[in-house]
Design a protein around this motif. Structure first.
Motif, mmCIF file in Angstrom:
data_model
loop_
_atom_site.group_PDB
_atom_site.id
_atom_site.type_symbol
_atom_site.label_atom_id
_atom_site.label_comp_id
_atom_site.label_asym_id
_atom_site.label_seq_id
_atom_site.Cartn_x
_atom_site.Cartn_y
_atom_site.Cartn_z
ATOM 1 N N LEU A 59 0.839 -1.194 0.000
ATOM 2 C CA LEU A 59 0.000 0.000 0.000
ATOM 3 C C LEU A 59 0.876 1.246 0.000
ATOM 4 O O LEU A 59 2.049 1.197 0.335
ATOM 5 N N LYS A 60 0.277 2.353 -0.402
ATOM 6 C CA LYS A 60 1.020 3.608 -0.391
ATOM 7 C C LYS A 60 1.485 3.932 1.021
ATOM 8 O O LYS A 60 0.787 3.653 1.995
ATOM 9 N N ASN A 61 2.639 4.534 1.095
ATOM 10 C CA ASN A 61 3.136 4.970 2.396
ATOM 11 C C ASN A 61 2.264 6.092 2.956
ATOM 12 O O ASN A 61 1.556 6.776 2.212
ATOM 13 N N CYS A 62 2.332 6.269 4.266
ATOM 14 C CA CYS A 62 1.551 7.326 4.910
ATOM 15 C C CYS A 62 1.851 8.689 4.291
ATOM 16 O O CYS A 62 0.934 9.480 4.023
ATOM 17 N N ASN A 63 3.123 8.963 4.074
ATOM 18 C CA ASN A 63 3.490 10.280 3.548
ATOM 19 C C ASN A 63 3.215 10.418 2.056
ATOM 20 O O ASN A 63 3.503 11.452 1.455
ATOM 21 N N GLU A 64 2.668 9.369 1.437
ATOM 22 C CA GLU A 64 2.265 9.427 0.027
ATOM 23 C C GLU A 64 0.754 9.384 -0.124
ATOM 24 O O GLU A 64 0.236 9.226 -1.229
ATOM 25 N N GLY A 65 0.053 9.469 1.005
ATOM 26 C CA GLY A 65 -1.395 9.464 0.956
ATOM 27 C C GLY A 65 -2.037 8.123 1.230
ATOM 28 O O GLY A 65 -3.250 7.960 1.053
ATOM 29 N N GLY A 66 -1.253 7.155 1.685
ATOM 30 C CA GLY A 66 -1.792 5.824 1.933
ATOM 31 C C GLY A 66 -2.582 5.699 3.218
ATOM 32 O O GLY A 66 -3.281 4.706 3.422
ATOM 33 N N CYS A 67 -2.483 6.680 4.097
ATOM 34 C CA CYS A 67 -3.183 6.640 5.387
ATOM 35 C C CYS A 67 -4.159 7.803 5.460
ATOM 36 O O CYS A 67 -3.761 8.962 5.320
ATOM 37 N N GLN A 68 -5.450 7.508 5.649
ATOM 38 C CA GLN A 68 -6.463 8.550 5.681
ATOM 39 C C GLN A 68 -6.220 9.526 6.829
ATOM 40 O O GLN A 68 -6.367 10.735 6.665
#
Length: 242
Positions: free
Chosen positions: A223-232
């Motif tokens: 999944l996308k990393n948090c800093n790439e928008g993977g975490c809402q």
């Protein structure tokens, strides 16, 4: 300059069983450092039996063969000297500093006792800046690499000694961390891999003092990393601060 490192050396020698080592100044040594060296350096021609060395390689070889003894030196003239010393596992660097105004007062008192003209505050500041920030031989880069930083804000020698006792500089765990410190440092290093926008968390799984696995917080694999928008949550946090 006049921060109190000679007092620290005296404490280590007199109360902690250290022996002092001297290293002759290098060609690039600053004027102020050279002057300090002349006050303390013995005759280099007398050789290692007086703990005086003309080259850092000789000093390193001497202490390596006597690694169980306690040694201290203030003669770390430049990064070349420091690089040779940090390769030894028994070495760590301590910086000693003091407020500029206090060091200037000490300078005036020393000049008065020696019958010399004391520098003005402006002259002392200029010397201090050159001592620390000279492009070629400034010591600020060495101070930044110190494992222990001591700020000597008092002219009370016993107060300084009490501070040194609390620091416990001879503690061998400064050279080799215990198991808990070792694993916690690994966890802290693992946390640096986290890409969570809220906080970094690292973990180490250990069994019988053996590392089984390490990990850090973030989005699941693929999944996308948090800093790439993977975490809402992280995305909303960024938008709210935008």
């Amino acid at each position: 300059m006049l921060a109190g490192k000679q007092s620290v050396v005296t404490y280590l020698v007199d109360r902690q069983g250290f022996s002092r080592l001297h290293l002759a100044p290098t060609a690039s040594t600053t004027i102020s450092s050279s002057a300090a060296a002349r006050d303390t350096l013995l005759d280099p021609s007398k050789g290692p039996e007086c703990n005086v060395f003309s080259k850092v390689e000789e000093l390193v070889d001497y202490i390596t063969k006597r690694w169980q003894h306690r040694w201290v030196t203030t003669d770390i003239w430049d990064e070349n000297v420091l690089e040779k010393l940090v390769r030894r596992p028994s070495f760590f660097l301590v910086s000693v500093d003091a407020p500029l105004g206090l060091r200037w007062q000490r300078c005036k008192m020393r000049c008065a006792s020696d019958g010399q003209r004391a520098p003005s505050l402006e002259e002392f500041v200029a010397r201090n800046d050159d001592h620390l920030y000279n492009r070629n031989v400034g010591l600020a880069r060495l101070i930044d690499r110190a494992e222990v930083r001591l700020v000597n804000c008092s002219d009370d020698l016993e107060q300084l000694y009490r501070t040194l006792e609390e620091l416990d500089l001879p503690n061998e765990q400064r050279l080799r961390p215990n198991w808990d410190q070792y694993f916690m440092q690994l966890a802290s290093l693992a946390a640096q891999r986290s890409n969570c926008m809220k906080r970094r968390v690292g973990s180490v799984l250990v069994r019988e003092k053996r590392v089984i696995s390490t990990g850090y917080n973030g989005t699941p694999r693929y999944l996308k990393n948090c800093n790439e928008g993977g975490c809402q949550l992280s995305t909303e946090l960024v938008k709210s601060r935008g």
